[in-house]
Design a protein around this motif. Structure first.
Motif, PDB file in Angstrom:
ATOM      1  N   ASP A   1      -4.841   7.291   2.207  1.00 30.53           N
ATOM      2  CA  ASP A   1      -4.516   6.138   1.378  1.00 30.53           C
ATOM      3  C   ASP A   1      -4.418   6.560  -0.086  1.00 30.53           C
ATOM      4  O   ASP A   1      -4.549   7.748  -0.403  1.00 30.53           O
ATOM      5  CB  ASP A   1      -5.534   5.011   1.576  1.00 30.53           C
ATOM      6  CG  ASP A   1      -6.943   5.369   1.108  1.00 30.53           C
ATOM      7  OD1 ASP A   1      -7.139   6.398   0.414  1.00 30.53           O
ATOM      8  OD2 ASP A   1      -7.866   4.599   1.441  1.00 30.53           O
TER       9      ASP A   1
ATOM     10  N   PHE B   1       0.926   5.336   1.043  1.00 31.05           N
ATOM     11  CA  PHE B   1       0.315   6.265   1.993  1.00 31.05           C
ATOM     12  C   PHE B   1       0.908   7.659   1.829  1.00 31.05           C
ATOM     13  O   PHE B   1       2.074   7.823   1.484  1.00 31.05           O
ATOM     14  CB  PHE B   1       0.553   5.791   3.435  1.00 31.05           C
ATOM     15  CG  PHE B   1      -0.044   4.447   3.725  1.00 31.05           C
ATOM     16  CD1 PHE B   1      -1.379   4.323   4.034  1.00 31.05           C
ATOM     17  CD2 PHE B   1       0.739   3.304   3.673  1.00 31.05           C
ATOM     18  CE1 PHE B   1      -1.939   3.081   4.310  1.00 31.05           C
ATOM     19  CE2 PHE B   1       0.210   2.064   3.941  1.00 31.05           C
ATOM     20  CZ  PHE B   1      -1.145   1.945   4.251  1.00 31.05           C
TER      21      PHE B   1
ATOM     22  N   PRO C   1       0.820  -1.226   0.000  1.00 30.56           N
ATOM     23  CA  PRO C   1       0.000   0.000   0.000  1.00 30.56           C
ATOM     24  C   PRO C   1       0.850   1.271   0.000  1.00 30.56           C
ATOM     25  O   PRO C   1       1.945   1.309   0.548  1.00 30.56           O
ATOM     26  CB  PRO C   1      -0.805  -0.100   1.297  1.00 30.56           C
ATOM     27  CG  PRO C   1      -0.682  -1.494   1.770  1.00 30.56           C
ATOM     28  CD  PRO C   1       0.582  -2.039   1.188  1.00 30.56           C
TER      29      PRO C   1
END
Length: 84
Positions: A59, A4, A2
């Motif tokens: 996000d 960020f 992910p």
């Protein structure tokens, strides 16, 4: 992994992160945000006795997933002369 983004506010200047970086988890992003706050306070010696530093984590879609703040409060306990 992910991606960020970490937006910060030191009370005088807001920075919106447009690069961000990859971390393995939401918890890792939380830890990164919390670790940033003392560094922000150390890097900017406030000119007043009350100062708030904050960081918010977004996000990849731009949704704020976590935020944290640090309140710095100083208080004199003896009389003092204020420098000009």
């Amino acid at each position: 992994m992910p991606h960020f983004f970490f937006d910060t506010d030191d009370g005088d200047f807001r920075f919106e992160d447009d690069e961000g970086f990859e971390l393995p988890s939401l918890e890792a992003a939380r830890i990164e945000a919390l670790d940033a706050l003392p560094d922000m306070a150390r890097n900017k010696l406030p000119d007043r006795d009350h100062h708030t530093f904050s960081v918010r984590v977004r996000d990849e879609g731009g949704t704020v997933i976590y935020s944290a703040s640090l309140d710095l409060v100083g208080e004199w306990h003896v009389p003092h002369a204020i420098s000009p």
